[in-house]
Scaffold this active site. Structure first.
Site, mmCIF file in Angstrom:
data_model
loop_
_atom_site.group_PDB
_atom_site.id
_atom_site.type_symbol
_atom_site.label_atom_id
_atom_site.label_comp_id
_atom_site.label_asym_id
_atom_site.label_seq_id
_atom_site.Cartn_x
_atom_site.Cartn_y
_atom_site.Cartn_z
ATOM 1 N N GLY A 46 0.928 -1.075 0.025
ATOM 2 C CA GLY A 46 -0.015 0.008 0.038
ATOM 3 C C GLY A 46 0.727 1.333 0.296
ATOM 4 O O GLY A 46 1.972 1.267 0.450
ATOM 5 N N LEU A 89 6.789 2.011 4.382
ATOM 6 C CA LEU A 89 7.657 2.209 3.382
ATOM 7 C C LEU A 89 8.497 3.578 4.025
ATOM 8 O O LEU A 89 9.649 3.979 3.487
ATOM 9 C CB LEU A 89 7.447 2.517 1.986
ATOM 10 C CG LEU A 89 6.710 1.414 1.282
ATOM 11 C CD1 LEU A 89 6.277 1.379 0.046
ATOM 12 C CD2 LEU A 89 7.826 -0.062 1.625
ATOM 13 N N HIS A 130 -4.226 1.094 7.779
ATOM 14 C CA HIS A 130 -2.774 1.785 7.693
ATOM 15 C C HIS A 130 -2.712 2.877 6.786
ATOM 16 O O HIS A 130 -2.379 4.029 6.797
ATOM 17 C CB HIS A 130 -1.780 0.846 7.269
ATOM 18 C CG HIS A 130 -0.538 1.046 7.172
ATOM 19 N ND1 HIS A 130 0.668 0.848 8.134
ATOM 20 C CD2 HIS A 130 0.218 2.014 6.557
ATOM 21 C CE1 HIS A 130 1.787 1.424 7.706
ATOM 22 N NE2 HIS A 130 1.666 2.132 6.645
ATOM 23 N N GLU A 131 -3.332 2.754 5.655
ATOM 24 C CA GLU A 131 -3.209 3.644 4.537
ATOM 25 C C GLU A 131 -4.323 4.982 4.686
ATOM 26 O O GLU A 131 -3.774 5.879 4.403
ATOM 27 C CB GLU A 131 -3.607 2.986 3.184
ATOM 28 C CG GLU A 131 -2.641 1.828 2.655
ATOM 29 C CD GLU A 131 -1.183 2.449 2.721
ATOM 30 O OE1 GLU A 131 -0.731 3.495 2.712
ATOM 31 O OE2 GLU A 131 -0.166 1.511 3.117
ATOM 32 N N HIS A 134 -2.697 7.304 6.979
ATOM 33 C CA HIS A 134 -1.490 8.100 6.387
ATOM 34 C C HIS A 134 -2.331 9.382 6.014
ATOM 35 O O HIS A 134 -1.706 10.317 5.979
ATOM 36 C CB HIS A 134 -0.880 7.303 4.950
ATOM 37 C CG HIS A 134 0.199 6.593 5.310
ATOM 38 N ND1 HIS A 134 1.351 7.107 5.891
ATOM 39 C CD2 HIS A 134 0.503 5.297 5.101
ATOM 40 C CE1 HIS A 134 2.171 6.374 6.221
ATOM 41 N NE2 HIS A 134 1.788 5.363 5.756
HETATM 42 NI NI NI Z 1 2.934 3.115 5.640
#
Ligand code: NI
Length: 164
Positions: A46, A89, A130-131, A134
């Site tokens: 993702g 990432l 999680h995304e 963000h």
């Molecule tokens: Ni992330």
């Protein structure tokens, strides 16, 4: 298509609530193509727009058979609980165990602005959460107790120093 540079912790953009996506269609598709390419290049499942330096509520994912583009994502329902490893990432993929809901329902707009809802469980639900985080200026380490959060950051900084 091109690979974009991944924005890493502690960049300011990662802590900001993204702006809503208001332009749909071809230009957005191009941006998402770049995001997919960047994500695959870094072997992620993702990637959210703030991770390439854009303060936008947008993410792409390809996780456990669920491949999608989510603009203006919202988590509208969750249930259960799971505990599992997670990485990002933007934090050098340093893993940490994060407790999350086991199921999550995502509401978002596709590349043409059409609203859709979709449900997932397990790792794919973790990815939705999680995304979407963000897009709200939140990182997975914000879910960790202080000591464990600091350990992840320390490890990330050390690996960054060693491997660039
Ligand atoms: Ni992330």
């Amino acid at each position: 298509m091109s690979i974009r540079k991944i924005t890493e912790y502690p960049a300011e953009v990662l802590g900001k609530v993204g702006k809503p996506v208001t332009e749909f269609g071809e230009e957005l598709q191009k941006l998402c193509d770049d995001m997919f390419e960047t994500m695959y290049d870094d072997e992620g499942v993702g990637l959210a727009a703030p991770q390439i330096g854009l303060s936008l509520r947008l993410f792409v994912m390809d996780c456990e058979g669920i491949k999608l583009i989510a603009a203006n994502p919202e988590i509208i329902e969750t249930s259960g609980e799971q505990s599992g490893q997670e990485g990002c990432l933007s934090v050098g993929k340093v893993p940490a165990v994060v407790v999350r809901p086991d199921k999550a329902k995502l509401k978002a707009q596709d590349v043409n602005g059409e609203w859709f809802e979709t449900e997932a469980e397990g790792y794919a639900a973790r990815c939705f959460l999680h995304e979407t985080d963000h897009c709200d200026g939140k990182l997975f380490i914000d879910h960790l107790p202080k000591m464990r959060r600091e350990m992840v950051i320390k490890k990330f900084k050390k690996e960054k120093k060693l491997y660039g």
